[in-house]
Design a protein around this motif. Structure first.
Motif, PDB file in Angstrom:
ATOM      1  N   GLY A 228      29.181 -20.112   4.567  1.00  0.00           N
ATOM      2  CA  GLY A 228      27.697 -19.529   5.131  1.00  0.00           C
ATOM      3  C   GLY A 228      26.600 -19.949   4.177  1.00  0.00           C
ATOM      4  N   THR A 229      26.746 -21.098   3.902  1.00  0.00           N
ATOM      5  CA  THR A 229      25.598 -21.678   3.005  1.00  0.00           C
ATOM      6  C   THR A 229      24.338 -21.408   3.675  1.00  0.00           C
ATOM      7  OG1 THR A 229      26.985 -23.392   2.436  1.00  0.00           O
ATOM      8  CG2 THR A 229      25.000 -23.860   1.595  1.00  0.00           C
ATOM      9  N   PHE A 230      24.265 -22.324   4.944  1.00  0.00           N
ATOM     10  CA  PHE A 230      22.767 -22.094   5.522  1.00  0.00           C
ATOM     11  C   PHE A 230      22.856 -21.410   6.992  1.00  0.00           C
ATOM     12  CE2 PHE A 230      22.705 -26.215   3.150  1.00  0.00           C
ATOM     13  CZ  PHE A 230      21.857 -25.999   2.206  1.00  0.00           C
ATOM     14  N   TRP A 231      21.830 -20.894   7.225  1.00  0.00           N
ATOM     15  CA  TRP A 231      21.546 -20.140   8.599  1.00  0.00           C
ATOM     16  C   TRP A 231      21.083 -21.317   9.488  1.00  0.00           C
ATOM     17  CZ3 TRP A 231      23.073 -16.279  11.504  1.00  0.00           C
ATOM     18  CH2 TRP A 231      22.538 -16.242  12.882  1.00  0.00           C
ATOM     19  N   SER A 232      20.364 -22.164   9.286  1.00  0.00           N
ATOM     20  CA  SER A 232      19.794 -23.266  10.291  1.00  0.00           C
ATOM     21  C   SER A 232      19.802 -24.638   9.317  1.00  0.00           C
ATOM     22  CB  SER A 232      18.488 -22.987  10.583  1.00  0.00           C
ATOM     23  OG  SER A 232      17.467 -22.541   9.397  1.00  0.00           O
ATOM     24  N   SER A 233      19.836 -25.583  10.224  1.00  0.00           N
ATOM     25  CA  SER A 233      20.065 -27.176   9.884  1.00  0.00           C
ATOM     26  C   SER A 233      19.077 -27.549   8.865  1.00  0.00           C
ATOM     27  CB  SER A 233      20.330 -28.039  10.762  1.00  0.00           C
ATOM     28  OG  SER A 233      19.273 -27.912  11.888  1.00  0.00           O
ATOM     29  N   ASP A 234      17.663 -27.040   9.117  1.00  0.00           N
ATOM     30  CA  ASP A 234      16.642 -27.345   8.360  1.00  0.00           C
ATOM     31  C   ASP A 234      15.960 -26.509   7.317  1.00  0.00           C
ATOM     32  OD1 ASP A 234      15.582 -25.733  10.262  1.00  0.00           O
ATOM     33  OD2 ASP A 234      13.819 -27.095  10.665  1.00  0.00           O
ATOM     34  N   GLU A 235      16.940 -25.675   6.771  1.00  0.00           N
ATOM     35  CA  GLU A 235      16.448 -24.451   6.012  1.00  0.00           C
ATOM     36  C   GLU A 235      15.701 -24.752   5.067  1.00  0.00           C
ATOM     37  OE1 GLU A 235      19.344 -21.336   6.238  1.00  0.00           O
ATOM     38  OE2 GLU A 235      19.346 -21.281   4.214  1.00  0.00           O
ATOM     39  N   LEU A 236      16.079 -25.733   4.238  1.00  0.00           N
ATOM     40  CA  LEU A 236      15.343 -26.346   2.967  1.00  0.00           C
ATOM     41  C   LEU A 236      14.231 -27.107   3.283  1.00  0.00           C
ATOM     42  CD1 LEU A 236      18.557 -27.677   0.908  1.00  0.00           C
ATOM     43  CD2 LEU A 236      17.317 -25.342   0.816  1.00  0.00           C
ATOM     44  N   PRO A 237      14.208 -27.912   4.103  1.00  0.00           N
ATOM     45  CA  PRO A 237      12.930 -28.893   4.343  1.00  0.00           C
ATOM     46  C   PRO A 237      11.919 -27.625   4.943  1.00  0.00           C
ATOM     47  CG  PRO A 237      14.670 -29.804   5.512  1.00  0.00           C
ATOM     48  CD  PRO A 237      15.331 -28.717   4.675  1.00  0.00           C
ATOM     49  N   ALA A 238      12.230 -26.916   5.744  1.00  0.00           N
ATOM     50  CA  ALA A 238      11.387 -25.887   6.415  1.00  0.00           C
ATOM     51  C   ALA A 238      10.816 -24.900   5.364  1.00  0.00           C
ATOM     52  CB  ALA A 238      12.061 -25.213   7.361  1.00  0.00           C
ATOM     53  N   GLN A 239      11.235 -24.748   4.156  1.00  0.00           N
ATOM     54  CA  GLN A 239      10.713 -24.098   3.144  1.00  0.00           C
ATOM     55  C   GLN A 239       9.941 -24.608   2.107  1.00  0.00           C
ATOM     56  OE1 GLN A 239      12.855 -20.424   2.116  1.00  0.00           O
ATOM     57  NE2 GLN A 239      14.217 -20.399   3.572  1.00  0.00           N
ATOM     58  N   LEU A 241      11.485 -27.013   0.371  1.00  0.00           N
ATOM     59  CA  LEU A 241      12.497 -27.285  -0.586  1.00  0.00           C
ATOM     60  C   LEU A 241      13.330 -28.823  -0.769  1.00  0.00           C
ATOM     61  CD1 LEU A 241      13.646 -23.663  -0.693  1.00  0.00           C
ATOM     62  CD2 LEU A 241      11.989 -24.684  -2.392  1.00  0.00           C
ATOM     63  N   GLY A 242      12.456 -29.750  -0.690  1.00  0.00           N
ATOM     64  CA  GLY A 242      13.188 -30.892  -0.418  1.00  0.00           C
ATOM     65  C   GLY A 242      13.602 -31.297   0.930  1.00  0.00           C
ATOM     66  N   ALA A 243      14.098 -32.525   1.202  1.00  0.00           N
ATOM     67  CA  ALA A 243      14.386 -33.126   2.445  1.00  0.00           C
ATOM     68  C   ALA A 243      15.862 -33.137   3.005  1.00  0.00           C
ATOM     69  CB  ALA A 243      14.068 -34.664   2.336  1.00  0.00           C
ATOM     70  N   LYS A 244      16.770 -32.508   2.193  1.00  0.00           N
ATOM     71  CA  LYS A 244      18.138 -32.304   2.564  1.00  0.00           C
ATOM     72  C   LYS A 244      18.277 -31.358   3.608  1.00  0.00           C
ATOM     73  CE  LYS A 244      20.646 -34.273  -1.248  1.00  0.00           C
ATOM     74  NZ  LYS A 244      21.734 -34.073  -2.209  1.00  0.00           N
ATOM     75  N   ARG A 245      18.818 -32.073   4.832  1.00  0.00           N
ATOM     76  CA  ARG A 245      19.297 -30.912   5.737  1.00  0.00           C
ATOM     77  C   ARG A 245      20.773 -30.455   5.546  1.00  0.00           C
ATOM     78  NH1 ARG A 245      16.473 -31.170  10.821  1.00  0.00           N
ATOM     79  NH2 ARG A 245      18.448 -31.252  11.906  1.00  0.00           N
ATOM     80  N   ALA A 246      20.908 -29.444   6.428  1.00  0.00           N
ATOM     81  CA  ALA A 246      22.425 -28.953   6.168  1.00  0.00           C
ATOM     82  C   ALA A 246      23.614 -30.209   6.335  1.00  0.00           C
ATOM     83  CB  ALA A 246      22.831 -27.647   7.116  1.00  0.00           C
ATOM     84  N   VAL A 247      23.142 -30.784   7.337  1.00  0.00           N
ATOM     85  CA  VAL A 247      24.323 -31.859   7.622  1.00  0.00           C
ATOM     86  C   VAL A 247      24.304 -33.009   6.578  1.00  0.00           C
ATOM     87  CG1 VAL A 247      22.492 -33.406   8.930  1.00  0.00           C
ATOM     88  CG2 VAL A 247      24.986 -33.647   9.564  1.00  0.00           C
ATOM     89  N   ASP A 248      23.001 -33.097   5.616  1.00  0.00           N
ATOM     90  CA  ASP A 248      23.323 -34.267   4.727  1.00  0.00           C
ATOM     91  C   ASP A 248      24.330 -33.735   3.556  1.00  0.00           C
ATOM     92  OD1 ASP A 248      21.347 -35.820   5.756  1.00  0.00           O
ATOM     93  OD2 ASP A 248      19.819 -34.541   5.084  1.00  0.00           O
ATOM     94  N   MET A 249      24.307 -32.314   3.399  1.00  0.00           N
ATOM     95  CA  MET A 249      25.113 -31.678   2.403  1.00  0.00           C
ATOM     96  C   MET A 249      26.548 -31.312   2.857  1.00  0.00           C
ATOM     97  SD  MET A 249      22.109 -29.365   0.485  1.00  0.00           S
ATOM     98  CE  MET A 249      22.949 -28.895  -0.793  1.00  0.00           C
ATOM     99  N   VAL A 277      26.792 -18.356   0.000  1.00  0.00           N
ATOM    100  CA  VAL A 277      25.456 -18.263   1.061  1.00  0.00           C
ATOM    101  C   VAL A 277      24.375 -18.809   0.102  1.00  0.00           C
ATOM    102  CG1 VAL A 277      24.036 -16.729   2.137  1.00  0.00           C
ATOM    103  CG2 VAL A 277      26.659 -16.107   1.991  1.00  0.00           C
ATOM    104  N   ASN A 278      23.696 -19.622   0.623  1.00  0.00           N
ATOM    105  CA  ASN A 278      22.482 -20.329  -0.232  1.00  0.00           C
ATOM    106  C   ASN A 278      21.567 -19.107  -0.251  1.00  0.00           C
ATOM    107  OD1 ASN A 278      21.688 -22.670  -1.848  1.00  0.00           O
ATOM    108  ND2 ASN A 278      19.922 -22.526  -0.358  1.00  0.00           N
ATOM    109  N   ASN A 279      20.582 -19.454  -1.273  1.00  0.00           N
ATOM    110  CA  ASN A 279      19.583 -18.536  -1.868  1.00  0.00           C
ATOM    111  C   ASN A 279      18.450 -18.403  -0.516  1.00  0.00           C
ATOM    112  OD1 ASN A 279      17.179 -20.155  -2.856  1.00  0.00           O
ATOM    113  ND2 ASN A 279      19.128 -20.865  -3.844  1.00  0.00           N
ATOM    114  N   THR A 280      18.309 -19.502   0.121  1.00  0.00           N
ATOM    115  CA  THR A 280      17.393 -19.395   1.114  1.00  0.00           C
ATOM    116  C   THR A 280      17.574 -18.748   2.460  1.00  0.00           C
ATOM    117  OG1 THR A 280      18.346 -21.844   1.706  1.00  0.00           O
ATOM    118  CG2 THR A 280      16.114 -21.659   0.417  1.00  0.00           C
ATOM    119  N   ASN A 281      18.975 -18.429   2.721  1.00  0.00           N
ATOM    120  CA  ASN A 281      19.534 -18.211   3.703  1.00  0.00           C
ATOM    121  C   ASN A 281      19.089 -16.531   4.253  1.00  0.00           C
ATOM    122  OD1 ASN A 281      21.258 -17.250   5.914  1.00  0.00           O
ATOM    123  ND2 ASN A 281      22.795 -18.588   5.164  1.00  0.00           N
TER     124      ASN A 281
END
Ligand code: MLT
Ligand code: MN
Ligand code: ZN
Length: 310
Positions: A228-239, A241-249, A277-281
């Motif tokens: 349940g890490t991310f809700w959406s694929s661009d959750e980190l870049p959209a906030q 918080l870096g360039a990594k998308r869910a697929v990169d991780m 679950v990631n803190n951004t989720n």
């Protein structure tokens, strides 16, 4: 089978020490309906007093103290009979270095994960103070193993390792000049079966996708824990918080047309739980639209201290 969630967050926990995202700020300020969470680890037991840990989080000491079932019952004792590792990420293995008080440990992992943790790791010497301090039991993909303690006492549980799309831990990415070939033993899901009842837990805390093998491994489970890490694929870049998308991780997001909620529709498991679950989720917020959608589909979001009796 008893299942106790010790930690339910992804690496970094919730809130994360260096994160000022809206979730982390709101959790600190108490303005969000979102419980703090430590990093993912789960304890499982058949009917006895012995527990098997799934992963060893950096917060293992606090997690053991948080649950009476894991407390010693003699001057030198632990009810933890073995620890099973699903991959070599630091949020799953760092805790091993915190249980170094000359206590024999039984560790189940793939050969690849064992190598990644032990080779060129001077800190591992702290677990090699006497020959029998660590007993590694290799997990072979697709083969069921009885889970036993150091002296061979059965736990009443067995485990089968299932290859899951994933990746090597970040600290090993430099190996082979950054061209370390991915290996099916890098990341596994666990099919845990209680011998006496045949009940099954499928524990898949990191999954980059739902392959036919993953789908098959979940199909007959009574309880499923899933990434349940991310809700959406661009959750980190959209906030920001870096360039990594869910697929990169190598984490399949929960939401969206291609997410795990859609991909896993129709599972027979009566209990379906998102963990790691990631803190951004947004799923961390008890009153978010994403949480409502997830619960409407029959899933719950794990919290620290959650218990399931199968
Ligand atoms: C992950 O789940 O992708 C890893 O824990 C990331 C990390 O090691 O920081
Ligand atoms: Mn992680
Ligand atoms: Zn955050």
């Amino acid at each position: 089978m008893r299942i106790r969630v010790l930690g339910s967050a992804a690496g970094g926990g919730f809130p994360q020490w260096n994160c000022g995202c809206p979730n982390c700020r709101g959790a600190r300020a108490g303005t969000l309906r979102a419980a703090p969470r430590t990093q993912e680890s789960v304890a499982v037991a058949a009917d006895g007093d012995d527990w098997i840990l799934l992963n060893a989080s950096p917060e293992i000491r606090q997690q053991i103290e948080s649950f009476e079932g894991l407390h010693p019952r003699a001057p030198r004792h632990s009810p933890i009979s073995a620890i099973v590792l699903t991959n070599g990420d630091l949020d799953h293995v760092l805790g091993l270095l915190s249980v170094r008080e000359s206590h024999p440990l039984v560790l189940y992992a793939t050969e690849r994960v064992r190598q990644g943790f032990t080779e060129d790791n001077v800190l591992y010497r702290t677990l090699q103070r006497f020959p029998e301090q660590v007993t590694w039991r290799p997990l072979k993909l697709g083969r069921e193993e009885a889970l036993t303690s150091g002296d061979g006492r059965p736990s009443g549980l067995s485990v089968e390792a299932v290859p899951v799309p994933g990746k090597a831990p970040i600290h090993l990415e430099h190996r082979a000049g950054g061209r370390l070939a991915p290996d099916p033993e890098d990341n596994i899901g666990l099919r845990i079966r209680e011998t006496a009842t045949g009940r099954r837990l499928a524990y898949f805390p990191a999954a980059g996708g739902v392959t036919p093998a993953v789908r098959e491994a979940l199909a007959d489970a009574d309880c499923v824990f899933f990434d349940g890490t991310f809700w959406s694929s661009d959750e980190l870049p959209a906030q920001g918080l870096g360039a990594k998308r869910a697929v990169d991780m190598a984490h399949l997001p929960v939401g969206g047309a291609d997410g795990s909620l859609a991909a896993l529709r129709g599972l027979r498991a009566a209990r379906r739980v998102y963990i790691h679950v990631n803190n951004t989720n947004p799923l961390l917020r008890d009153d978010s639209a994403e949480r409502k959608e997830t619960e409407a589909a029959g899933w719950v979001v794990a919290w620290d201290g959650m218990e399931i009796a199968l």
